[in-house]
Design a protein around this motif. Structure first.
Motif, PDB file in Angstrom:
ATOM      1  N   GLN A 123       0.986  -1.248  -0.023  1.00 27.20           N
ATOM      2  CA  GLN A 123      -0.108   0.130  -0.007  1.00 27.20           C
ATOM      3  C   GLN A 123       0.933   1.152   0.028  1.00 27.20           C
ATOM      4  O   GLN A 123       0.632   2.173  -0.472  1.00 27.20           O
ATOM      5  CB  GLN A 123      -0.979   0.012   1.209  1.00 27.20           C
ATOM      6  CG  GLN A 123      -2.233   1.266   1.192  1.00 27.20           C
ATOM      7  CD  GLN A 123      -3.027   1.081   2.339  1.00 27.20           C
ATOM      8  OE1 GLN A 123      -2.419   0.834   3.497  1.00 27.20           O
ATOM      9  NE2 GLN A 123      -4.282   1.087   2.158  1.00 27.20           N
ATOM     10  N   ALA A 124       2.119   1.259   0.804  1.00 32.58           N
ATOM     11  CA  ALA A 124       2.854   2.340   0.681  1.00 32.58           C
ATOM     12  C   ALA A 124       3.422   2.759  -0.558  1.00 32.58           C
ATOM     13  O   ALA A 124       3.449   3.849  -0.992  1.00 32.58           O
ATOM     14  CB  ALA A 124       3.956   2.237   1.764  1.00 32.58           C
ATOM     15  N   ALA A 125       3.807   1.739  -1.124  1.00 33.42           N
ATOM     16  CA  ALA A 125       4.457   1.778  -2.439  1.00 33.42           C
ATOM     17  C   ALA A 125       3.415   2.278  -3.454  1.00 33.42           C
ATOM     18  O   ALA A 125       3.742   3.352  -4.628  1.00 33.42           O
ATOM     19  CB  ALA A 125       4.977   0.235  -3.121  1.00 33.42           C
ATOM     20  N   TYR A 126       2.355   1.885  -3.424  1.00 34.81           N
ATOM     21  CA  TYR A 126       1.196   2.255  -4.529  1.00 34.81           C
ATOM     22  C   TYR A 126       0.747   3.717  -4.159  1.00 34.81           C
ATOM     23  O   TYR A 126       0.786   4.401  -5.293  1.00 34.81           O
ATOM     24  CB  TYR A 126      -0.189   1.172  -4.481  1.00 34.81           C
ATOM     25  CG  TYR A 126      -1.217   1.741  -5.424  1.00 34.81           C
ATOM     26  CD1 TYR A 126      -1.283   0.841  -6.519  1.00 34.81           C
ATOM     27  CD2 TYR A 126      -2.240   2.540  -4.996  1.00 34.81           C
ATOM     28  CE1 TYR A 126      -2.401   1.213  -7.499  1.00 34.81           C
ATOM     29  CE2 TYR A 126      -3.204   2.877  -5.866  1.00 34.81           C
ATOM     30  CZ  TYR A 126      -3.322   2.034  -6.977  1.00 34.81           C
ATOM     31  OH  TYR A 126      -4.270   2.439  -7.937  1.00 34.81           O
ATOM     32  N   ARG A 127       0.595   3.969  -3.045  1.00 29.09           N
ATOM     33  CA  ARG A 127       0.401   5.278  -2.540  1.00 29.09           C
ATOM     34  C   ARG A 127       1.382   6.349  -3.049  1.00 29.09           C
ATOM     35  O   ARG A 127       1.069   7.680  -3.303  1.00 29.09           O
ATOM     36  CB  ARG A 127      -0.066   5.481  -1.061  1.00 29.09           C
ATOM     37  CG  ARG A 127      -1.240   4.705  -0.706  1.00 29.09           C
ATOM     38  CD  ARG A 127      -2.596   5.129  -1.593  1.00 29.09           C
ATOM     39  NE  ARG A 127      -3.649   4.433  -1.076  1.00 29.09           N
ATOM     40  CZ  ARG A 127      -4.749   4.324  -1.478  1.00 29.09           C
ATOM     41  NH1 ARG A 127      -4.791   4.789  -2.898  1.00 29.09           N
ATOM     42  NH2 ARG A 127      -5.903   3.861  -1.008  1.00 29.09           N
ATOM     43  N   THR A 128       2.710   5.979  -3.076  1.00 31.71           N
ATOM     44  CA  THR A 128       3.808   6.840  -3.185  1.00 31.71           C
ATOM     45  C   THR A 128       3.634   7.142  -4.714  1.00 31.71           C
ATOM     46  O   THR A 128       3.940   8.291  -5.387  1.00 31.71           O
ATOM     47  CB  THR A 128       5.147   6.016  -3.027  1.00 31.71           C
ATOM     48  OG1 THR A 128       5.256   5.978  -1.588  1.00 31.71           O
ATOM     49  CG2 THR A 128       6.437   6.877  -3.281  1.00 31.71           C
ATOM     50  N   VAL A 129       3.413   6.152  -5.604  1.00 33.95           N
ATOM     51  CA  VAL A 129       3.285   6.546  -7.134  1.00 33.95           C
ATOM     52  C   VAL A 129       2.057   7.193  -7.003  1.00 33.95           C
ATOM     53  O   VAL A 129       2.232   8.266  -8.077  1.00 33.95           O
ATOM     54  CB  VAL A 129       3.285   5.047  -7.749  1.00 33.95           C
ATOM     55  CG1 VAL A 129       3.187   5.356  -9.348  1.00 33.95           C
ATOM     56  CG2 VAL A 129       4.614   4.202  -7.676  1.00 33.95           C
TER      57      VAL A 129
END
Length: 402
Positions: A297-303
């Motif tokens: 989730q952190a990776a997706y939200r970063t993008v």
């Protein structure tokens, strides 16, 4: 039968740690001083001791060292020394200990025994030549030697009980304050959830309905695609909003019909962003490595947040999105880099912004145990980089790098 009081020197409950050892050393030092004082009293009468006194007084001295553990037994062991009239300090100290840690009936019986022993010592000295005044003095001395230590011991016991009750009251008040604070936080969370549901969901519902109507009536295929993208994102936002509202209300039911936050959906996210974006996505992790929900989730939200910022502040610029495992295979690297906005690009309409996007990404990354960095590039662009730990690798939350 004696009883002990919590928090008193006679409390036999197990404890550990430096404070307990310090209290034990202090109590031992006091017992040694008391025993030495009683021994000095006995030494002053060393040449006058008879056989009975020589037999009962030394055991009374040694018994003082055990008065905290066996107060009633020690008192009974020292009473004979009082009856001989040669050792008075030891039974008085034992009486104080009994009164400070025993029940009232035990204190009454012990005080009566000490009073009787004191009377015996005073009346057997020279009973035939004693006057009524002498008898009265003996009674007064016996009352003083028995009631005095008993009163002081009961006062010490009351003080100890009062201190324990005050400590319990302070703990209860602190607990009540914590409960009140938790209740206030819960009420505020409920109010926030209600406001979010009543306002944000209303506007998102209108956007979804109107975009659906536009998709059904628009003759242009491009307009239909844009309307479908708007409808899709508004529906996804509604689903995520229901999920957030459920968390704020501590609801056990969580919405699961929204679009899943998965790294495999990054290609769809990039395509729908309608930006000049190049995606380098590598989901092949080393053997034994995987990413948990928080990392994904952190990776997706970063993008997602980075593309939103590019659309706001650098429209028309080239964007490079790189997501994949690091060279060592223990972290997941997420990097979004964009160049400067072309000078020929017309500025779009002003978009409301809260100014907390990068702050939220940093908090989310640190919560997942990773590091976060964002800043301008020498070419005039901007880069956002997050390093997130993979499962199966040493995972330690670290502070964000400057």
């Amino acid at each position: 039968m004696s009883t002990t009081m919590p928090g008193s020197a006679q409390d036999p409950s197990p404890a550990s740690g430096p404070p307990h050892r310090a209290r034990r050393r202090k109590a031992l030092a006091v017992d040694v001083l008391v025993t030495v004082a009683a021994a000095l009293e006995l030494l002053t009468l060393h040449g006058q001791l008879d056989t009975t006194a020589a037999l009962v007084c030394p055991p009374a001295l040694f018994a003082l060292m055990l008065r905290r553990r066996f107060p009633v037994v020690v008192l009974l062991a020292t009473i004979p020394s009082m009856a001989t009239g040669f050792l008075w300090f030891a039974p008085m100290v034992a009486m104080f200990t009994v009164a400070s840690c025993s029940r009232r009936r035990v204190v009454l019986g012990a005080g009566s025994a000490l009073f009787a022993a004191t009377m015996w010592a005073g009346l057997t000295v020279d009973a035939e030549s004693m006057t009524w005044s002498d008898h009265l003095i003996v009674v007064q001395v016996a009352l003083m030697f028995s009631l005095g230590p008993a009163g002081l011991g009961m006062l010490a016991r009351t003080r100890s009980e009062l201190r324990a009750r005050l400590a319990d009251l302070s703990a209860s008040q602190a607990h009540s304050r914590r409960l009140e604070a938790d209740r206030a936080v819960a009420q505020e969370r409920t109010r926030m959830a209600r406001e979010m549901h009543d306002t944000v969901s209303y506007h998102l519902g209108i956007i979804a309905a109107q975009s659906g109507a536009l998709w059904a009536t628009a003759p242009d295929e491009t307009v239909r695609e844009d309307a479908e993208a708007i409808r899709h994102h508004s529906a996804e936002a509604l689903a995520e909003l229901r999920d957030i509202v459920g968390v704020l209300r501590h609801s056990a039911e969580r919405a699961d019909d929204g679009a899943p936050v998965r790294l495999a959906n990054l290609s769809t996210l990039v395509r729908q962003a309608r930006l000049d974006t190049v995606l380098d996505l590598d989901l092949d992790l080393p053997e034994g490595r995987s990413y948990g929900p928080a990392v994904e989730q952190a990776a997706y939200r970063t993008v997602q947040e980075s593309l939103t910022n590019v659309r706001k502040y650098a429209p028309g610029s080239r964007v490079d999105v790189t997501v994949g495992p690091s060279a060592t295979g223990d972290t997941l690297l997420v990097e979004v880099r964009n160049g400067p906005a072309p000078t020929t690009t017309r500025p779009g309409p002003t978009t409301p912004t809260g100014g907390f996007g990068l702050t939220g990404l940093e908090e989310r990354t640190v919560f997942a145990g990773g590091t976060f960095r964002a800043g301008a590039t020498p070419e005039g662009g901007f880069v956002v980089r997050a390093e997130l730990p993979l499962s199966g690798a040493p995972c330690q939350a670290s502070r964000p790098r400057p």
